[in-house]
Write a protein that holds these residues in place. Structure first.
Motif, PDB file in Angstrom:
ATOM      1  N   PRO A 183       0.806  -1.230   0.000  1.00 47.35           N
ATOM      2  CA  PRO A 183       0.000   0.000   0.000  1.00 47.35           C
ATOM      3  C   PRO A 183       0.834   1.273   0.000  1.00 47.35           C
ATOM      4  N   ALA A 184       2.079   1.177   0.488  1.00 43.05           N
ATOM      5  CA  ALA A 184       2.920   2.374   0.526  1.00 43.05           C
ATOM      6  C   ALA A 184       3.489   2.735  -0.831  1.00 43.05           C
ATOM      7  N   SER A 185       3.498   1.784  -1.787  1.00 39.36           N
ATOM      8  CA  SER A 185       4.124   2.066  -3.080  1.00 39.36           C
ATOM      9  C   SER A 185       3.267   1.624  -4.250  1.00 39.36           C
ATOM     10  N   SER A 186       1.986   1.373  -4.013  1.00 41.69           N
ATOM     11  CA  SER A 186       1.111   0.913  -5.093  1.00 41.69           C
ATOM     12  C   SER A 186      -0.315   1.408  -4.852  1.00 41.69           C
ATOM     13  N   ALA A 187      -1.207   1.039  -5.769  1.00 48.61           N
ATOM     14  CA  ALA A 187      -2.610   1.447  -5.647  1.00 48.61           C
ATOM     15  C   ALA A 187      -3.458   0.394  -4.952  1.00 48.61           C
ATOM     16  N   PHE A 188      -2.822  -0.603  -4.330  1.00 45.41           N
ATOM     17  CA  PHE A 188      -3.567  -1.702  -3.731  1.00 45.41           C
ATOM     18  C   PHE A 188      -3.830  -1.465  -2.245  1.00 45.41           C
ATOM     19  N   THR A 189      -4.993  -1.866  -1.792  1.00 45.36           N
ATOM     20  CA  THR A 189      -5.240  -2.119  -0.382  1.00 45.36           C
ATOM     21  C   THR A 189      -5.367  -3.628  -0.248  1.00 45.36           C
ATOM     22  N   SER A 190      -5.706  -4.103   0.920  1.00 44.35           N
ATOM     23  CA  SER A 190      -5.752  -5.556   1.105  1.00 44.35           C
ATOM     24  C   SER A 190      -6.828  -6.216   0.258  1.00 44.35           C
ATOM     25  N   SER A 191      -7.886  -5.450  -0.125  1.00 45.34           N
ATOM     26  CA  SER A 191      -8.974  -6.083  -0.875  1.00 45.34           C
ATOM     27  C   SER A 191      -9.596  -5.164  -1.923  1.00 45.34           C
ATOM     28  N   SER A 192      -8.843  -4.190  -2.384  1.00 42.78           N
ATOM     29  CA  SER A 192      -9.405  -3.290  -3.396  1.00 42.78           C
ATOM     30  C   SER A 192      -8.299  -2.491  -4.059  1.00 42.78           C
ATOM     31  N   LEU A 193      -8.694  -1.695  -5.072  1.00 41.84           N
ATOM     32  CA  LEU A 193      -7.804  -0.740  -5.720  1.00 41.84           C
ATOM     33  C   LEU A 193      -8.187   0.661  -5.272  1.00 41.84           C
ATOM     34  N   ILE A 194      -7.208   1.455  -4.886  1.00 42.90           N
ATOM     35  CA  ILE A 194      -7.481   2.836  -4.500  1.00 42.90           C
ATOM     36  C   ILE A 194      -7.981   3.606  -5.721  1.00 42.90           C
ATOM     37  N   ASN A 195      -9.145   4.217  -5.585  1.00 44.56           N
ATOM     38  CA  ASN A 195      -9.755   4.994  -6.679  1.00 44.56           C
ATOM     39  C   ASN A 195      -9.976   4.147  -7.931  1.00 44.56           C
ATOM     40  N   GLY A 196     -10.103   2.843  -7.770  1.00 42.11           N
ATOM     41  CA  GLY A 196     -10.361   1.991  -8.912  1.00 42.11           C
ATOM     42  C   GLY A 196     -11.846   1.743  -9.106  1.00 42.11           C
ATOM     43  N   PRO A 197     -12.269   1.174 -10.203  1.00 42.70           N
ATOM     44  CA  PRO A 197     -11.378   0.705 -11.288  1.00 42.70           C
ATOM     45  C   PRO A 197     -10.855   1.863 -12.147  1.00 42.70           C
ATOM     46  N   TYR A 198      -9.790   1.525 -12.917  1.00 40.57           N
ATOM     47  CA  TYR A 198      -9.173   2.508 -13.801  1.00 40.57           C
ATOM     48  C   TYR A 198      -9.662   2.266 -15.227  1.00 40.57           C
ATOM     49  N   THR A 199      -9.813   3.375 -15.939  1.00 45.63           N
ATOM     50  CA  THR A 199     -10.337   3.299 -17.302  1.00 45.63           C
ATOM     51  C   THR A 199      -9.266   3.741 -18.286  1.00 45.63           C
TER      52      THR A 199
END
Length: 681
Positions: free
Chosen positions: A474-490
């Motif tokens: 989570p400190a270096s990516s868009a992942f949380t343990s069970s989702s994408l931050i501000n996802g989905p991406y288009t």
């Protein structure tokens, strides 16, 4: 005339009696170990008045004797080395102990789980096989450690025996000097035999050289020149706990009459049984222990890294399957401080770890160096310089080096001072210290965490392919343990730019915020996020990338979403299975990244086992050759110094006959004397 004849006969009888005694002594001692054949020689008396002074001496060829000692040393060395090598060779040649079989079983179970990711029992087999593999690593490493302890015990016993022999030789020297001080007290020849026997026995344990002193003493030196027995004195050989590793053994010589006089001995070139133990430890035991630890760490870290890039059966990001150990640096006794250093493997970088120990030196208040050591504990040219802006304590990782290569190590340096030194051994106990971080079958992350989709309204046939997850931290990516931050991406294809002729893709998040544009000069749309403006590129900030295949049309839209409910997905499981043949084991501390310096797990293990077998084969060949040479040297030495019954029997007959003839001379002298007495009556 009768008087002269009487003296001649008397000297002849005494001389032949002495010859018979010498021959009888040779025959009597034919089975006495170390006995050297004796010979008595006489000189003629002046003016033909009988036999003169006789001398009994030992029949010794100095060249043959030195050759015998040298060949005894070589034969004892190869025999001891082979005995130790056979133990390790038998251990690794036993199919039941094969780490390769254990690794293959693990990857086979991973493939089985990939075939049906929804089956919890298949994932449980992965966990169970992983634990079995750890048990194998533990068992093999423990057996190697036990053998190292056995080497230490043998070393202590041999050193004690060497000291006894040195003491005996010195005592014989003193006795010989005492006997030989006057002509009336010649040195007993059996004393010389016993001294030579003790020197020959000593040559089994060490390579030695001897010199004759003017006083008659034998001065004994090691092959490297250090004195063992000097005039009126001796050294004691000591086996000491290693510095800084107490498991090692250091050798030192101490003058018996003055403990302040000491000589440090190199571990190389000792020769004999003790040399075989030290060489075998340095050439085989320690490298094998390190290579086993390196293999265990590389395998566990690579599986941890890949597992964290996938989704578990519970729909959350994977975590570590294995718990990697932390080792403590070994401080030198001369260190100015009581500071400590802890060393562990940096997550995701075990593939940079060579099979070496390391020397950490504190240069100044902000700087340390980390240098790889060779098999003899000597610094190599492969060194890293690390600087802490805030001094110590400090933590160092690969980011602190110019080439991002800190040998895969993560260092926690305590309150150290300049001139402090530590030996780092992260591999020595690694294979027997690892544990499972999870025993839950659900935690095996077989699914990929992302899903790429295209809109049904798209006019082109473009598709999202090759989704590659690089980081889920989570400190270096868009992942949380069970989702994408501000996802989905288009991802929306904009068509070809009329000015630059570049193919343009627009990337937005769930709130339609523009994150960046990917531009291509050709219609090969690989690594879309890596082609955005940076640094950092969207690939680096989001932690994943993908390809677009086919021919999209302007306005076509694609989405990258979190792979919720991806229970039947095995994409990450396939990546875990692919680790089996990946080059993830570093061969040496030479510059990282070259193909020749990287092994797969099976290649690494096969190389290690092959080296053990090759060392054993070489030791077996050397043992056969050295024993054959020793047999020849023994025959050469015994041809002069050994007792030959046929020769002694012939001498016995000859001396009996000459003794009888000498007795006739006495009888003749008596007859002449009696005749003279009768003539004057």
């Amino acid at each position: 005339m009768a008087d002269s004849l009487l003296n001649i006969g008397k000297s002849a009888v005494l001389a032949n009696s002495r010859l018979l005694n010498t021959t009888g002594n040779n025959i009597a001692n034919i089975n006495t170990p170390g006995y050297v054949r004796q010979r008595t020689t006489f000189v003629a008396e002046q003016f033909g008045l009988g036999v003169g002074q006789g001398t009994t001496e030992r029949l010794v060829n100095e060249f043959a004797q030195k050759q015998l000692r040298r060949d005894t040393t070589n034969a004892a060395y190869s025999s001891q080395y082979l005995a130790e090598a056979n133990r390790l060779d038998a251990l690794f040649s036993n199919a039941a102990n094969s780490i390769a079989t254990g690794m293959n079983n693990l990857f086979q179970q991973i493939q089985t789980a990939n075939n049906d990711p929804t089956q919890l029992s298949n994932r449980q087999l992965v966990i169970g096989t992983s634990q079995s593999l750890l048990d194998q690593f533990n068992s093999m490493s423990t057996l190697i450690a036990d053998q190292e302890q056995f080497l230490n015990q043998q070393m202590d016993v041999y050193v004690s025996e060497v000291n006894d022999l040195i003491s005996q030789i010195s005592s014989y020297n003193n006795d010989i000097v005492s006997y030989g001080s006057t002509s009336s007290r010649p040195v007993p020849l059996d004393l010389l035999d016993r001294r030579d026997g003790a020197i020959l026995k000593l040559s089994e344990y060490l390579e030695i050289q001897t010199l004759d002193s003017a006083s008659g003493e034998k001065l004994v030196f090691m092959g490297s020149g250090q004195a063992l027995v000097v005039e009126r004195g001796e050294f004691n050989l000591l086996s000491l706990r290693g510095e800084p590793d107490p498991i090692d053994r250091n050798l030192r010589l101490t003058l018996n009459s003055n403990a302040a006089v000491t000589v440090e001995l190199s571990a190389q070139g000792v020769g004999g049984k003790i040399g075989a133990l030290t060489d075998y430890r340095l050439q085989v035991v320690k490298p094998v222990q390190n290579q086993l630890g390196q293999l265990a760490l590389s395998l566990a870290d690579s599986m941890n890294t890949q597992n964290k890039l996938g989704l578990t059966l519970n729909g959350t990001l994977g975590q570590d399957l294995f718990r990697l150990p932390v080792a403590q640096g070994l401080a030198f006794a001369s260190n100015p401080s009581n500071g400590r250093v802890n060393v562990e493997i940096e997550a995701g970088r075990a593939n940079q770890l060579p099979p070496n120990d390391f020397l950490l030196e504190v240069i100044d208040a902000n700087t340390i160096t980390v240098t790889a050591l060779d098999e003899f504990g000597r610094p190599t040219s492969n060194s890293k310089t690390l600087v802490s802006a805030t001094g110590f304590p400090a933590t160092f990782s690969a980011a602190d080096t110019a080439d991002s290569d800190l040998f895969g190590l993560k260092l926690q340096v305590g309150s150290v001072l300049p001139a402090d030194k530590f030996v780092l051994k992260p591999l020595n106990a690694a294979a027997r210290s690892m544990q499972m971080a999870s025993n839950r079958a659900e935690d095996v992350a077989l699914a990929g965490p992302l899903r790429g989709e295209f809109m049904s309204t798209n006019l082109g046939n473009g598709r999202v392919e090759g989704l590659k997850v690089l980081s889920t931290d989570p400190a270096s990516s868009a992942f949380t343990s069970s989702s994408l931050i501000n996802g989905p991406y288009t991802v929306t294809y904009q068509g070809q730019d009329s000015i630059s002729n570049e193919f343009v893709f627009r990337i937005t998040d769930a709130s339609n915020t523009l994150l960046g544009e990917a531009r291509f000069n050709t219609n090969n749309f690989n690594n879309v996020l890596d082609n955005t403006a940076g640094p950092p590129t969207l690939k680096e900030s989001l932690g994943f990338d993908f390809n677009l295949t086919g021919v999209p049309r302007p306005g076509d839209t694609f989405t990258i979403a979190f792979n919720s409910n991806g229970f039947n997905d095995n994409r990450n499981g396939l990546d875990i299975a692919a680790l089996q043949n990946a080059a993830l084991v570093r061969r040496s501390p030479a510059p990282f990244g070259t193909a020749v310096n990287q092994y797969s797990f099976n290649q690494s293990y096969a190389t290690m086992v092959g080296n053990i077998g090759e060392r054993t084969r070489q030791a077996r060949t050397a043992d056969e050759a050295n024993n054959a040479i020793l047999e020849q040297s023994t025959l050469w030495y015994e041809s002069l110094s050994g007792v030959n019954l046929d020769e002694e029997a012939a001498d016995l007959v000859r001396f009996q006959q000459s003794y009888a003839a000498a007795a006739k001379i006495l009888a003749t002298s008596q007859t002449i004397f009696d005749t003279l007495l009768q003539a004057v009556r």
